[in-house]
Scaffold this motif. Structure first.
Motif, mmCIF file in Angstrom:
data_model
loop_
_atom_site.group_PDB
_atom_site.id
_atom_site.type_symbol
_atom_site.label_atom_id
_atom_site.label_comp_id
_atom_site.label_asym_id
_atom_site.label_seq_id
_atom_site.Cartn_x
_atom_site.Cartn_y
_atom_site.Cartn_z
ATOM 1 N N ALA A 58 0.772 -1.457 -0.014
ATOM 2 C CA ALA A 58 0.156 -0.095 0.056
ATOM 3 C C ALA A 58 0.944 1.302 -0.015
ATOM 4 O O ALA A 58 0.403 2.040 -0.724
ATOM 5 C CB ALA A 58 -0.932 -0.040 1.309
ATOM 6 N N ALA A 59 1.838 1.121 0.851
ATOM 7 C CA ALA A 59 2.895 2.384 0.913
ATOM 8 C C ALA A 59 3.625 2.720 -0.526
ATOM 9 O O ALA A 59 3.494 3.599 -0.895
ATOM 10 C CB ALA A 59 3.872 2.253 1.739
ATOM 11 N N GLY A 62 1.056 4.472 -2.919
ATOM 12 C CA GLY A 62 1.100 5.690 -2.292
ATOM 13 C C GLY A 62 2.204 6.511 -2.864
ATOM 14 O O GLY A 62 2.060 7.615 -3.493
ATOM 15 N N ARG A 63 3.497 6.010 -2.746
ATOM 16 C CA ARG A 63 4.759 6.664 -3.484
ATOM 17 C C ARG A 63 4.650 6.601 -5.035
ATOM 18 O O ARG A 63 5.180 7.650 -5.451
ATOM 19 C CB ARG A 63 5.775 5.843 -2.927
ATOM 20 N N LEU A 65 2.340 7.735 -6.639
ATOM 21 C CA LEU A 65 1.644 9.092 -7.078
ATOM 22 C C LEU A 65 2.802 10.117 -7.589
ATOM 23 O O LEU A 65 2.359 10.774 -8.498
ATOM 24 C CB LEU A 65 1.062 9.713 -5.863
ATOM 25 N N ASP A 66 4.059 9.995 -7.220
ATOM 26 C CA ASP A 66 4.956 10.884 -7.441
ATOM 27 C C ASP A 66 5.237 10.919 -8.868
ATOM 28 O O ASP A 66 5.744 11.735 -9.582
ATOM 29 C CB ASP A 66 6.415 10.528 -6.689
ATOM 30 N N PHE A 79 5.321 10.319 0.009
ATOM 31 C CA PHE A 79 4.158 9.530 0.790
ATOM 32 C C PHE A 79 4.030 10.179 1.973
ATOM 33 O O PHE A 79 5.090 10.230 2.792
ATOM 34 C CB PHE A 79 4.657 8.047 0.366
ATOM 35 N N GLU A 80 3.033 10.115 2.321
ATOM 36 C CA GLU A 80 2.723 10.617 3.777
ATOM 37 C C GLU A 80 1.869 9.498 4.601
ATOM 38 O O GLU A 80 2.160 9.103 5.728
ATOM 39 C CB GLU A 80 1.862 11.913 3.925
ATOM 40 N N GLN A 81 0.617 8.959 4.071
ATOM 41 C CA GLN A 81 -0.157 8.264 4.747
ATOM 42 C C GLN A 81 -1.203 7.467 4.026
ATOM 43 O O GLN A 81 -1.717 8.308 2.881
ATOM 44 C CB GLN A 81 -1.074 9.073 5.703
ATOM 45 N N VAL A 82 -1.595 6.278 4.183
ATOM 46 C CA VAL A 82 -2.591 5.509 3.527
ATOM 47 C C VAL A 82 -3.602 5.108 4.592
ATOM 48 O O VAL A 82 -3.199 4.580 5.657
ATOM 49 C CB VAL A 82 -2.090 4.523 2.538
ATOM 50 N N ARG A 95 4.738 6.935 7.459
ATOM 51 C CA ARG A 95 6.104 6.852 7.539
ATOM 52 C C ARG A 95 6.609 6.733 8.839
ATOM 53 O O ARG A 95 5.952 7.220 9.872
ATOM 54 C CB ARG A 95 6.734 7.946 6.768
#
Length: 140
Positions: A58-59, A62-63, A65-66, A79-82, A95
């Motif tokens: 999942a992380a 999220g990363r 997206l960059d 990445f901050e949060q999922v 993180r």
């Protein structure tokens, strides 16, 4: 690649304090970015390994997206949060230092903003201890 070193510290009691301080948490763990469980609270080894794999994946998403062309995201984002919503529980991932992630499994009716804040506070205070070293390849 830069290697980070940290003194090994048992974080199980800190994860327990997180759960006690943020009602609704059923379990918590720290895992490496690549899914190796490092510390856990209220999880057996098999459950920790399975959740670590989910958290790592999942992380990674999220990363991702960059790297999407055309979104015109501001430079330097990360990445901050999922938060995953399951019919039985919530899973929040954030993180936790260099190359590490902090995750909690919570009741459906848990106060997720309060849990997220508590997770951020723990990760900020202890980021030097929660990180993991970059693992080196053993292939010859």
């Amino acid at each position: 690649m830069t290697e980070t070193t940290h003194t090994p510290v048992d974080m199980g009691w800190l994860l327990e304090q997180l759960a006690v301080g943020a009602p609704g948490i059923l379990a918590a763990l720290v895992t490496s970015n690549d899914g190796l469980p490092l510390h856990q609270y209220q999880l057996g080894q098999e459950a920790a390994e399975r959740i670590s794999a989910i958290v790592s994946g999942a992380a990674s998403l999220g990363r991702g997206l960059d790297a999407i062309p055309g979104l015109d995201l501001p430079p330097g984002g990360s990445f901050e949060q999922v938060v995953m919503y399951h019919s039985s529980v919530r899973l929040m991932i954030g993180r936790a230092g260099d190359h590490a992630l902090l995750a909690v499994v919570a009741h459906l009716d848990a106060d997720m903003p309060a849990i997220g804040y508590a997770m951020d506070q723990l990760a900020s205070r202890l980021s030097g201890h929660l990180g993991t070293s970059v693992r080196q390849s053993t292939a010859g």
